[in-house]
Design a protein around this motif. Structure first.
Motif, PDB file in Angstrom:
ATOM      1  N   PHE A  47       9.143   4.032  -7.438  1.00  0.00           N
ATOM      2  CA  PHE A  47       7.985   4.351  -7.641  1.00  0.00           C
ATOM      3  C   PHE A  47       7.258   3.452  -5.645  1.00  0.00           C
ATOM      4  N   VAL A  48       6.190   4.470  -5.204  1.00  0.00           N
ATOM      5  CA  VAL A  48       6.097   3.548  -3.672  1.00  0.00           C
ATOM      6  C   VAL A  48       4.939   2.832  -4.409  1.00  0.00           C
ATOM      7  N   ALA A  49       4.430   3.017  -4.256  1.00  0.00           N
ATOM      8  CA  ALA A  49       2.449   3.121  -4.434  1.00  0.00           C
ATOM      9  C   ALA A  49       1.691   3.596  -5.566  1.00  0.00           C
ATOM     10  N   GLN A  50       0.440   2.835  -6.087  1.00  0.00           N
ATOM     11  CA  GLN A  50      -0.517   2.821  -6.442  1.00  0.00           C
ATOM     12  C   GLN A  50      -1.186   2.027  -6.200  1.00  0.00           C
ATOM     13  N   ILE A  51      -2.946   3.026  -6.589  1.00  0.00           N
ATOM     14  CA  ILE A  51      -3.902   2.235  -6.728  1.00  0.00           C
ATOM     15  C   ILE A  51      -5.540   2.414  -7.996  1.00  0.00           C
ATOM     16  N   THR A  52      -5.589   1.714  -7.967  1.00  0.00           N
ATOM     17  CA  THR A  52      -6.772   1.990  -9.063  1.00  0.00           C
ATOM     18  C   THR A  52      -7.678   2.385  -8.774  1.00  0.00           C
ATOM     19  N   PRO A  53      -8.492   3.030 -10.028  1.00  0.00           N
ATOM     20  CA  PRO A  53     -10.446   3.260 -10.205  1.00  0.00           C
ATOM     21  C   PRO A  53     -10.742   2.386  -9.164  1.00  0.00           C
ATOM     22  N   GLY A  54     -10.067   1.114  -8.915  1.00  0.00           N
ATOM     23  CA  GLY A  54     -11.188   0.272  -8.384  1.00  0.00           C
ATOM     24  C   GLY A  54     -10.601  -0.336  -6.873  1.00  0.00           C
ATOM     25  N   THR A  55      -9.686   0.823  -6.499  1.00  0.00           N
ATOM     26  CA  THR A  55      -8.751   0.188  -5.676  1.00  0.00           C
ATOM     27  C   THR A  55      -7.928  -0.858  -5.621  1.00  0.00           C
ATOM     28  N   SER A  56      -7.608  -1.647  -6.488  1.00  0.00           N
ATOM     29  CA  SER A  56      -6.527  -2.416  -6.226  1.00  0.00           C
ATOM     30  C   SER A  56      -5.097  -1.498  -6.233  1.00  0.00           C
ATOM     31  N   THR A  57      -4.032  -2.595  -5.571  1.00  0.00           N
ATOM     32  CA  THR A  57      -3.575  -1.767  -5.370  1.00  0.00           C
ATOM     33  C   THR A  57      -1.889  -1.830  -5.837  1.00  0.00           C
ATOM     34  N   ALA A  58      -0.809  -1.071  -5.531  1.00  0.00           N
ATOM     35  CA  ALA A  58       0.762  -2.075  -6.648  1.00  0.00           C
ATOM     36  C   ALA A  58       0.969  -1.119  -5.099  1.00  0.00           C
ATOM     37  N   TYR A  59       2.677  -2.113  -4.630  1.00  0.00           N
ATOM     38  CA  TYR A  59       3.186  -1.376  -3.695  1.00  0.00           C
ATOM     39  C   TYR A  59       4.673  -1.586  -4.172  1.00  0.00           C
ATOM     40  N   ALA A  60       5.965  -0.990  -3.540  1.00  0.00           N
ATOM     41  CA  ALA A  60       7.303  -1.342  -3.944  1.00  0.00           C
ATOM     42  C   ALA A  60       7.695  -2.677  -2.911  1.00  0.00           C
ATOM     43  N   ASP A  61       8.416  -3.663  -3.244  1.00  0.00           N
ATOM     44  CA  ASP A  61       8.000  -4.658  -2.456  1.00  0.00           C
ATOM     45  C   ASP A  61       8.964  -4.214  -1.436  1.00  0.00           C
ATOM     46  N   SER A  62       9.517  -3.099  -1.047  1.00  0.00           N
ATOM     47  CA  SER A  62      10.014  -2.941  -0.066  1.00  0.00           C
ATOM     48  C   SER A  62       9.694  -2.215   1.472  1.00  0.00           C
ATOM     49  N   LEU A  63       8.556  -1.800   0.518  1.00  0.00           N
ATOM     50  CA  LEU A  63       7.530  -0.496   1.356  1.00  0.00           C
ATOM     51  C   LEU A  63       6.498  -0.986   1.469  1.00  0.00           C
ATOM     52  N   LYS A  64       5.604  -2.208   0.842  1.00  0.00           N
ATOM     53  CA  LYS A  64       4.234  -3.049   1.417  1.00  0.00           C
ATOM     54  C   LYS A  64       4.335  -3.178   3.366  1.00  0.00           C
ATOM     55  N   THR A  65       5.095  -3.755   3.721  1.00  0.00           N
ATOM     56  CA  THR A  65       4.419  -3.704   4.824  1.00  0.00           C
ATOM     57  C   THR A  65       4.637  -2.354   5.754  1.00  0.00           C
ATOM     58  N   ARG A  66       5.139  -1.517   5.397  1.00  0.00           N
ATOM     59  CA  ARG A  66       4.603  -0.255   5.867  1.00  0.00           C
ATOM     60  C   ARG A  66       4.373   1.007   5.347  1.00  0.00           C
ATOM     61  N   PHE A  67       3.739   0.766   4.318  1.00  0.00           N
ATOM     62  CA  PHE A  67       3.313   1.940   3.833  1.00  0.00           C
ATOM     63  C   PHE A  67       1.530   1.091   2.709  1.00  0.00           C
ATOM     64  N   THR A  68       1.178   2.311   3.453  1.00  0.00           N
ATOM     65  CA  THR A  68      -0.809   1.548   2.794  1.00  0.00           C
ATOM     66  C   THR A  68      -1.163   3.314   1.499  1.00  0.00           C
ATOM     67  N   ILE A  69      -1.649   2.466   0.872  1.00  0.00           N
ATOM     68  CA  ILE A  69      -2.269   3.790   0.189  1.00  0.00           C
ATOM     69  C   ILE A  69      -3.314   3.729  -0.241  1.00  0.00           C
ATOM     70  N   SER A  70      -4.723   4.636  -0.450  1.00  0.00           N
ATOM     71  CA  SER A  70      -5.683   4.859  -0.145  1.00  0.00           C
ATOM     72  C   SER A  70      -6.411   5.710  -1.079  1.00  0.00           C
ATOM     73  N   ARG A  71      -7.604   5.940  -1.258  1.00  0.00           N
ATOM     74  CA  ARG A  71      -8.318   6.831  -1.308  1.00  0.00           C
ATOM     75  C   ARG A  71      -9.582   7.090  -1.153  1.00  0.00           C
TER      76      ARG A  71
END
Length: 115
Positions: A47-71
């Motif tokens: 798993f890397v990252a996820q974004i809900t319809p309401g734009t809540s996001t979740a990240y793998a702990d090891s990646l959250k400081t470097r990766f950003t998900i958006s829609r």
């Protein structure tokens, strides 16, 4: 029928950035959770990252400081901005959508981090 098409992968030097895109068709995009997994050679898909319809996001702990998900719902597209890339980030990156309770996948895009 849902279709996902990823783009934006390629070869980048360590410390560089890439932005992956995933365009969806055949789905009520704005109503669905989307995200990214990746699979490195010889390793399980993670798993890397996820974004809900309401734009809540979740990240793998090891990646959250470097990766950003958006829609962008108007474009039926989800993005993954990846910064400060490392050789360990080398993998095939897969986009997914949670459609009617089922995960559906794109074909993947290769990201290679190497000097």
């Amino acid at each position: 029928q849902v279709q996902l098409v990823e783009s934006g992968g390629g070869l980048v030097q360590p410390g560089g950035s890439l932005r992956l895109s995933c365009s969806a068709s055949g789905s009520a995009f704005s109503a669905n959770t989307m995200g990214w997994y990746r699979q490195a050679p010889g390793k399980e898909r993670e798993f890397v990252a996820q974004i809900t319809p309401g734009t809540s996001t979740a990240y793998a702990d090891s990646l959250k400081t470097r990766f950003t998900i958006s829609r962008t719902n108007a474009k039926n597209t989800v993005y993954l901005q990846m910064n400060s890339l490392k050789p360990d980030d080398t993998a095939v990156y897969y986009c997914y959508i949670l459609d009617s309770g089922t995960l559906k996948w794109g074909q993947g895009t290769q990201v290679t981090v190497s000097s």
